[in-house]
Write a protein that holds these residues in place. Structure first.
Motif, mmCIF file in Angstrom:
data_model
loop_
_atom_site.group_PDB
_atom_site.id
_atom_site.type_symbol
_atom_site.label_atom_id
_atom_site.label_comp_id
_atom_site.label_asym_id
_atom_site.label_seq_id
_atom_site.Cartn_x
_atom_site.Cartn_y
_atom_site.Cartn_z
ATOM 1 N N ARG A 106 34.441 125.081 -80.753
ATOM 2 C CA ARG A 106 35.655 124.633 -81.443
ATOM 3 C C ARG A 106 36.786 125.642 -81.230
ATOM 4 O O ARG A 106 37.958 125.249 -81.077
ATOM 5 C CB ARG A 106 35.370 124.436 -82.936
ATOM 6 N N PHE A 107 36.435 126.916 -81.219
ATOM 7 C CA PHE A 107 37.421 127.971 -80.950
ATOM 8 C C PHE A 107 38.070 127.739 -79.588
ATOM 9 O O PHE A 107 39.297 127.765 -79.444
ATOM 10 C CB PHE A 107 36.699 129.322 -80.986
ATOM 11 N N ASP A 108 37.251 127.495 -78.570
ATOM 12 C CA ASP A 108 37.778 127.295 -77.213
ATOM 13 C C ASP A 108 38.629 126.029 -77.109
ATOM 14 O O ASP A 108 39.632 125.999 -76.386
ATOM 15 C CB ASP A 108 36.623 127.221 -76.214
ATOM 16 N N ILE A 109 38.237 124.980 -77.824
ATOM 17 C CA ILE A 109 39.003 123.731 -77.808
ATOM 18 C C ILE A 109 40.380 123.945 -78.430
ATOM 19 O O ILE A 109 41.407 123.511 -77.887
ATOM 20 C CB ILE A 109 38.229 122.612 -78.530
ATOM 21 N N ILE A 110 40.426 124.626 -79.567
ATOM 22 C CA ILE A 110 41.708 124.902 -80.222
ATOM 23 C C ILE A 110 42.602 125.733 -79.312
ATOM 24 O O ILE A 110 43.804 125.459 -79.160
ATOM 25 C CB ILE A 110 41.481 125.622 -81.565
ATOM 26 N N MET A 111 42.026 126.755 -78.677
ATOM 27 C CA MET A 111 42.813 127.604 -77.792
ATOM 28 C C MET A 111 43.330 126.826 -76.583
ATOM 29 O O MET A 111 44.458 127.046 -76.131
ATOM 30 C CB MET A 111 41.964 128.788 -77.328
ATOM 31 N N GLY A 112 42.515 125.908 -76.050
ATOM 32 C CA GLY A 112 42.949 125.098 -74.916
ATOM 33 C C GLY A 112 44.124 124.200 -75.268
ATOM 34 O O GLY A 112 45.083 124.067 -74.497
ATOM 35 N N ILE A 113 44.063 123.579 -76.450
ATOM 36 C CA ILE A 113 45.177 122.737 -76.905
ATOM 37 C C ILE A 113 46.431 123.588 -77.088
ATOM 38 O O ILE A 113 47.542 123.189 -76.707
ATOM 39 C CB ILE A 113 44.821 122.023 -78.226
ATOM 40 N N ALA A 114 46.255 124.778 -77.659
ATOM 41 C CA ALA A 114 47.396 125.679 -77.869
ATOM 42 C C ALA A 114 48.046 126.067 -76.547
ATOM 43 O O ALA A 114 49.271 126.112 -76.433
ATOM 44 C CB ALA A 114 46.936 126.929 -78.623
ATOM 45 N N ARG A 115 47.222 126.341 -75.522
ATOM 46 C CA ARG A 115 47.781 126.697 -74.214
ATOM 47 C C ARG A 115 48.572 125.544 -73.620
ATOM 48 O O ARG A 115 49.634 125.741 -73.020
ATOM 49 C CB ARG A 115 46.652 127.111 -73.260
ATOM 50 N N GLY A 116 48.068 124.328 -73.803
ATOM 51 C CA GLY A 116 48.783 123.166 -73.304
ATOM 52 C C GLY A 116 50.130 122.984 -73.985
ATOM 53 O O GLY A 116 51.144 122.711 -73.328
ATOM 54 N N LEU A 117 50.155 123.142 -75.309
ATOM 55 C CA LEU A 117 51.418 123.011 -76.042
ATOM 56 C C LEU A 117 52.401 124.115 -75.672
ATOM 57 O O LEU A 117 53.606 123.877 -75.559
ATOM 58 C CB LEU A 117 51.150 123.041 -77.550
ATOM 59 N N LEU A 118 51.895 125.340 -75.508
ATOM 60 C CA LEU A 118 52.770 126.441 -75.129
ATOM 61 C C LEU A 118 53.431 126.157 -73.794
ATOM 62 O O LEU A 118 54.626 126.438 -73.597
ATOM 63 C CB LEU A 118 51.964 127.741 -75.053
ATOM 64 N N TYR A 119 52.674 125.580 -72.875
ATOM 65 C CA TYR A 119 53.244 125.221 -71.576
ATOM 66 C C TYR A 119 54.341 124.174 -71.741
ATOM 67 O O TYR A 119 55.416 124.283 -71.151
ATOM 68 C CB TYR A 119 52.134 124.695 -70.670
ATOM 69 N N LEU A 120 54.080 123.153 -72.543
ATOM 70 C CA LEU A 120 55.079 122.103 -72.763
ATOM 71 C C LEU A 120 56.365 122.669 -73.366
ATOM 72 O O LEU A 120 57.467 122.336 -72.947
ATOM 73 C CB LEU A 120 54.521 121.029 -73.690
ATOM 74 N N HIS A 121 56.211 123.518 -74.369
ATOM 75 C CA HIS A 121 57.353 123.972 -75.153
ATOM 76 C C HIS A 121 58.085 125.155 -74.538
ATOM 77 O O HIS A 121 59.275 125.343 -74.787
ATOM 78 C CB HIS A 121 56.898 124.366 -76.564
ATOM 79 N N GLN A 122 57.381 125.963 -73.727
ATOM 80 C CA GLN A 122 57.991 127.216 -73.310
ATOM 81 C C GLN A 122 57.882 127.520 -71.820
ATOM 82 O O GLN A 122 58.851 127.990 -71.207
ATOM 83 C CB GLN A 122 57.335 128.364 -74.101
ATOM 84 N N ASP A 123 56.721 127.280 -71.220
ATOM 85 C CA ASP A 123 56.488 127.753 -69.855
ATOM 86 C C ASP A 123 56.809 126.738 -68.769
ATOM 87 O O ASP A 123 56.972 127.107 -67.609
ATOM 88 C CB ASP A 123 55.030 128.209 -69.700
ATOM 89 N N SER A 124 56.876 125.471 -69.115
ATOM 90 C CA SER A 124 57.173 124.448 -68.123
ATOM 91 C C SER A 124 58.657 124.447 -67.755
ATOM 92 O O SER A 124 59.508 124.789 -68.590
ATOM 93 C CB SER A 124 56.782 123.068 -68.659
ATOM 94 N N ARG A 125 58.958 124.093 -66.527
ATOM 95 C CA ARG A 125 60.358 123.957 -66.119
ATOM 96 C C ARG A 125 61.053 122.886 -66.952
ATOM 97 O O ARG A 125 62.241 122.995 -67.273
ATOM 98 C CB ARG A 125 60.429 123.591 -64.633
ATOM 99 N N LEU A 126 60.319 121.830 -67.303
ATOM 100 C CA LEU A 126 60.809 120.793 -68.211
ATOM 101 C C LEU A 126 60.276 121.080 -69.604
ATOM 102 O O LEU A 126 59.074 121.142 -69.813
ATOM 103 C CB LEU A 126 60.324 119.411 -67.765
ATOM 104 N N ARG A 127 61.157 121.308 -70.552
ATOM 105 C CA ARG A 127 60.705 121.560 -71.923
ATOM 106 C C ARG A 127 60.494 120.217 -72.622
ATOM 107 O O ARG A 127 61.398 119.396 -72.702
ATOM 108 C CB ARG A 127 61.733 122.399 -72.664
ATOM 109 N N ILE A 128 59.283 120.009 -73.123
ATOM 110 C CA ILE A 128 58.862 118.668 -73.549
ATOM 111 C C ILE A 128 58.258 118.687 -74.948
ATOM 112 O O ILE A 128 57.498 119.589 -75.293
ATOM 113 C CB ILE A 128 57.845 118.091 -72.547
#
Length: 261
Positions: free
Chosen positions: A75-97
């Motif tokens: 469950r720890f790894d699943i939560i961290m994976g979702i967090a990484r995906g959201l961080l990419y969407l909100h901050q690291d992606s060229r398109l902020r989504i």
């Protein structure tokens, strides 16, 4: 490969179909489901995704016979994976989504139980200061149909609660007059019994300190202010039963504000 077919009479129209094709086609991250192809023919819209062996996260956390497969480390790894995906969407992606529909059923699990965020049909590309839009109240935003990055953060917090507790956000919580998981969690916090929120399947594997830090999105415990009552809680308190927590455990606990940050 998985086929998602949208008929013309479905709730998702051409706009949502195109939105999903464009966004998933541009986004590259290991915690997003991959779009392999698409087609439009005879009033049907077809999306072809990579096959997810373990289907959706909600299937595992809400079905008791499957939830026992999810120990704390997983469950720890699943939560961290979702967090990484959201961080990419909100901050690291060229398109902020803004995803705008983050929930357990939209998180898919591959054969190694890695989480993949799916369903970008409602997602929205935002620019500049729009992403930093201040929210006076998250509730008022939702009521008028306006969203920001903080909307996704709030949804992520709900998903965390569901993963840790094994309970849905809506439901009957032991006849304690709590009408949502958020309100139930708040009542447990006020009663200094927040660890009782934990899924019974985690009785042997759970790290209580890590779990409490997840409720705060991994921030430093000592730097956070006392939580304020979230907007969605019931005004009634749960019954006062003897606490199962030690004084030392209670002293180490705090929880992030339920308002979107």
């Amino acid at each position: 490969m998985v086929v998602k077919r949208l008929a013309s009479q479905s709730g998702q129209g051409l706009k949502e179909f195109k939105n999903e094709v464009v966004l998933i086609g541009k986004l590259q991250h290991r915690n997003f489901v991959r779009l392999l192809g698409y087609n439009m023919k005879d009033h049907e819209m077809i999306l072809l995704y990579e096959y997810m062996h373990n289907k959706s996260l909600d299937r595992f956390i809400f079905v008791k016979t499957l939830s026992v497969c999810l120990d704390w480390d997983l469950r720890f790894d699943i939560i961290m994976g979702i967090a990484r995906g959201l961080l990419y969407l909100h901050q690291d992606s060229r398109l902020r989504i803004i995803h705008r529909d983050l929930k357990a059923s939209n998180v898919l699990l591959d054969e190694d139980m890695n989480p993949k965020i799916s369903d970008f049909s409602l997602a929205k590309i935002v620019k500049g200061r729009e992403t930093e839009d201040n929210l006076r109240l998250y509730v008022s935003r939702i009521r008028v149909g306006r969203f920001s990055i903080k909307s996704d953060v709030f949804s992520f917090e709900v998903v965390i609660l569901e993963i840790i507790s094994g309970k849905r956000n809506t439901g009957n919580y032991h006849n304690q007059q709590a009408f949502s998981l958020i309100s139930y969690s708040w009542e447990l916090w006020k009663a200094k019994r927040v660890l009782e929120l934990m899924d019974l399947a985690l009785a042997e594997s759970c790290n209580s300190i890590e779990a409490l830090r997840f409720l705060m999105l991994g921030m430093d415990i000592e730097s956070l202010p006392e939580p304020k009552e979230p907007a969605f809680v019931s005004k009634r308190s749960i019954e006062r039963l003897p606490s199962s927590l030690s004084k030392s455990e209670i002293n180490q606990m705090t929880i992030t504000q339920e308002e979107g940050r």
